[in-house]
Design an enzyme around this catalytic site. Structure first.
Site: not given
Ligand SMILES: *Cc1c(COP(=O)(O)O)cnc(C)c1O
Length: 833
Positions: A501, A597, A627, A684, A726, A775-777
């Protein structure tokens, strides 16, 4: 060439059944049933190991046309030999011994051939590859593919010897006493090279001395042995060799007995070393194109061999400068237009080609499979036969397009065109690159395989032009190691479901899934239907459980044969409703024993069981699962045991009501470690496969699978008193600093909580703290303490040396989150030996 009729006498075995063709020649030895290249002339040797039994695959092989078999347990031959009309069977006492005997007989057929054997703790493969590079102008060399140096790898390597070869170079590796004489009997070396002795496999031996003595057994029959006199344990062990063995040793410490005296100093260029070498009264400086210690030592071993052969110093120098680092593994790189490139410039003989084509075929991606291949230079076969076999391999492995480079391969265009639907031929690499347009390649997998002199790294670069520097490297060998670690913990017969998953915990779903299919796990599980559909679209055929399928996806479940987890009455009724339009796949019933759950509770059973009974004709239950809420922590043991007890009660009632057994499973990765008695019928496996041992019981047992890395975009000197980034959150310091800006940010999945010293990265093996905000990038790190950093250097965000568990703890999360957060814009690169 051996024939099948020779086998009983040679191996001391019994002929159980003669093949239709009694004198059938044995051309190929096959150990792995998945790798049939050419059925005619293939002898399958049914080896047995802790996790597999070759006998099991006999029917499958027979179906593929294989007719010659060597087995060591008649009772394990499915259906008995009568089930294989026309096939030949020889029964031996031990299949591995018989395999080695066959290879030894093949080796003995070349009595005058010089054969160099290489052993030692480190550097075997590199020394072997370099010697092959250095000697290839004078010799036609047969050498071990990759690091085929084991009890099984050595016989397969030696089997490749052909009359045209003028030299064999084989490596031998051992992990316990008694193994070396067996390898020596197969290789029958006339020359030997002992690289060094380190801690590898110490555990298998009583002492270092015992290990050295055992390894030295390889060389009892050689004429000349090369080693470094400065390795005292090696030198002592060599004293036990017969007087017929001449030693040619080298030293950097002035040992008087050593014939080759070496003094090294740094070269003018930082990547070079100068070795001043005195041998037989002559002294010469040689420039080695390496500065790291292991490479220098490996190069000096090779230098000793070249001098002993009497090559003129100028020629030795010329060849040494052309030495190239050995890429130890086959890399799969994401490339332009959703293509993948399998970069394999490791070996350029037929076995290497076969291995690489096999890896290509195992890519279940849709789209075409293309092979870019140069002249094959090291096969030892006459050209007609060679390209006939290349054509046959390409056909058997389903190559759809061939781009062939070189004069020799071009002369055999006709046989290749007959085997591959689309072919193009180029005189040299430059011609291929002139022709190259990114638009010619889309959604395909491309194997790039060329002899060194064709410089195919230029071709690989062309495919990667638009890939930026941040990658998640996924080590498929580590993944297999971890898989086997958990497998070894399972009781016989326990099945294995693997959780893929969330993009296989960030590692790339279909690449991981295809590897798991190859390694024959029993089940895969995904969270959502579309993840399952994607796996099917990429050719995965294992059973797949979908944990949370929405009702509007039930038709897809049917179409793609995906099995849903059903956890509530609402879902069950919707599913039963949908089943009225036609049969649906079997279901997995989720039982809630304490996680609270998803799932049916114990007091739901009186309503659930009759409902299932009423629809027994249309609905099959494949499994029941629960689980554990606290499988990873000892403090929850009592609760876990209560959950398991409830699961036992509930499944007993379920099976009684259904009237047939279902697969029962409860354990996740930490559960496998901590509750070996609760494996039921299946477990699993999740995070453990990806290298994190969440129970904390065996932190060293697993290998890290994923490495997130990027590059240094810019270096800056930061005077005392200045801030960074920043909000000026990288606070001023009272001293000058150096900072590096890295090409990764939170949009790539690098967590913002690592800001301001929360995280560290590895540059040149040293740790550097994050400075300012992520920062973002981009983000910035303080590299004041790392003197030799340069722009373009790699920075590791997590991986070996920077474990996920530690990083997760630093920012108060769990390794699962760090792994699954790596954004899909980060390219995945898959590496394997
Ligand atoms: C994800 C998952 C697992 C695997 O858990 P790990 O801790 O990663 O081993 C097992 N079972 C279920 C139901 C899951 O959702």
């Amino acid at each position: 060439m051996l024939s099948f009729a020779d086998l009983p006498a040679l191996t001391g075995g019994a002929l159980l059944q003669a093949p239709a063709e009694a004198a059938a020649p044995v051309l190929t030895l096959l150990l792995d049933s998945r790798r049939v290249a050419q059925a005619a002339g293939t002898l399958f040797v049914a080896l047995r190991g802790p996790h597999h039994d070759g006998h099991q695959y006999l029917p499958e092989l027979y179906q593929q046309g294989v007719r010659l078999f060597l087995a060591d347990r008649a009772a394990l031959i499915p259906g008995g030999v009568a089930a294989y009309p026309g096939a030949g069977f020889v029964l031996v006492a031990d299949a591995l011994t018989a395999l080695q005997t066959l290879a030894a007989a093949h080796r003995a057929a070349f009595p005058g051939l010089p054969v160099l054997a290489v052993t030692g703790s480190n550097g075997k493969t590199i020394v072997k590859e370099w010697l092959a590079q250095l000697l290839s102008p004078d010799e036609l060399i047969c050498r071990s593919p990759r690091s085929y140096n084991s009890q099984v790898g050595v016989p397969l390597s030696v089997w490749e010897l052909r009359p045209a070869h003028t030299l064999g170079i084989f490596e031998a590796g051992i992990s316990e006493p008694g193994e070396m004489p067996r390898l020596a009997a197969v290789i029958q070396p006339t020359l030997g090279l002992f690289t060094n002795l380190g801690p590898a496999h110490d555990a298998g031996f009583a002492s270092r001395q015992q290990k050295a003595a055992e390894k030295m057994q390889l060389f009892r029959g050689v004429r000349t042995l090369f080693y470094c006199h400065d390795h005292a344990e090696v030198h002592e062990a060599a004293a036990a060799l017969p007087a017929t063995v001449q030693r040619l040793t080298w030293t950097r410490h002035g040992a008087a007995e050593a014939q080759v005296q070496v003094r090294v100093e740094a070269g003018a260029d930082p990547g070079q070393t100068i070795a001043h070498v005195r041998y037989e009264q002559a002294e010469h400086p040689f420039t080695l194109p390496f500065a790291d210690e292991p490479s220098v030592e490996n190069a000096l071993h090779c230098l000793a061999v070249l001098l002993w052969r009497g090559l003129p110093a100028a020629e030795v120098q010329r060849r040494l400068l052309r030495l190239q680092p050995v890429a130890m593994r086959l890399e799969m790189k994401q490339a332009i237009h959703d293509c993948y490139v399998l970069d394999d410039t490791y070996n350029n003989d037929l076995t290497g080609l076969d291995l690489a084509l096999d890896a290509l075929r195992r890519q279940p991606r849709r789209g075409r499979h293309t092979l870019i291949l140069s002249d094959v230079l090291e096969s030892g076969l006459p050209a007609d036969e060679l390209y006939q076999r290349v054509a046959e391999l390409a056909r058997r492995h389903g190559v759809q397009r061939l781009l062939a480079v070189g004069p020799e391969i071009g002369r055999h265009a006709a046989v290749l065109r007959a085997a591959v639907p689309e072919c193009a031929f180029f005189a040299d690499t430059a011609a291929l690159l002139r022709w190259f347009q990114p638009d010619y390649f889309r959604h395909e997998t491309i194997l790039v395989k060329g002899a060194r002199r064709f410089e195919f790294e230029r071709v690989v670069t062309a495919f990667q032009r638009q890939i930026h520097g941040t990658v998640l490297e996924v080590n498929l060998d580590a993944l297999v190691h971890n898989l086997n670690y958990y497998r070894a913990r399972l009781q016989p017969g326990t099945r294995l479901m693997v959780m893929v998953k969330a993009f296989a915990y960030g590692s790339g779903s279909y690449e991981v899934a295809s590897l798991l299919e190859f390694h024959r796990v029993d089940y895969l599980a995904v969270a959502y239907t579309d993840e399952g559909v994607q796996l099917r679209e990429h050719g995965i055929s294992l059973p797949i459980m979908v944990m949370n399928p929405s009702p509007d996806s039930f038709a897809l479940l049917r179409q793609y044969h995906l099995e849903p987890e059903i956890y509530s009455f609402a879902r069950l009724r919707e599913y039963l409703q949908a089943a009225e339009d036609g049969p649906l796949p079997a279901i997995h019933l989720k039982l809630d024993t304490g996680m609270r759950r998803l799932g049916f509770a114990e007091d739901d059973l009186p309503e659930l069981l009759p409902l299932l009974q009423r629809h027994a004709g249309t609905l099959r239950v494949a499994s029941a699962l629960t689980h554990l809420a606290g499988a990873d922590e000892e403090q929850h043991n009592r609760f876990s045991e209560q959950q398991l007890a409830a699961f036992r009660r509930m499944t007993a009632r379920l099976e009684a009501a259904l009237g047939y057994p279902v697969i029962k499973h409860a354990l996740n990765s930490p559960g496998i470690m901590r509750f070996p008695k609760a494996q039921f019928d299946m477990v699993r496996l999740g995070i453990g496969l990806y290298g994190v041992e969440a129970a904390g019981l065996a932190p060293e047992a697993l290998q890290p699978v994923s490495t997130l890395r990027t590059t240094v975009s810019q270096l800056k000197r930061l005077p005392a008193g200045e801030t960074v980034g920043y909000g000026r959150r990288g606070e001023a310091a009272d001293h000058d600093r150096r900072i590096a800006t890295l090409a990764i940010g939170y949009a790539d999945g690098y967590d913002r909580r690592f800001s301001r010293g929360g995280g560290e990265v590895l540059i040149r093996g040293r740790r550097a703290p994050i400075i300012g905000n992520v920062c973002m990038d981009m983000c910035m790190v303080d590299v004041t303490g790392i003197a030799d950093v340069q722009e373009g250097d790699a920075a590791v965000l997590f991986g070996a040396g920077l474990p996920l568990t530690e990083l997760a703890a630093r920012i108060g999360t769990i390794p699962y989150e760090l792994l699954t957060n790596v954004s899909e814009r980060v390219k995945r690169v898959f590496v394997a030996e």
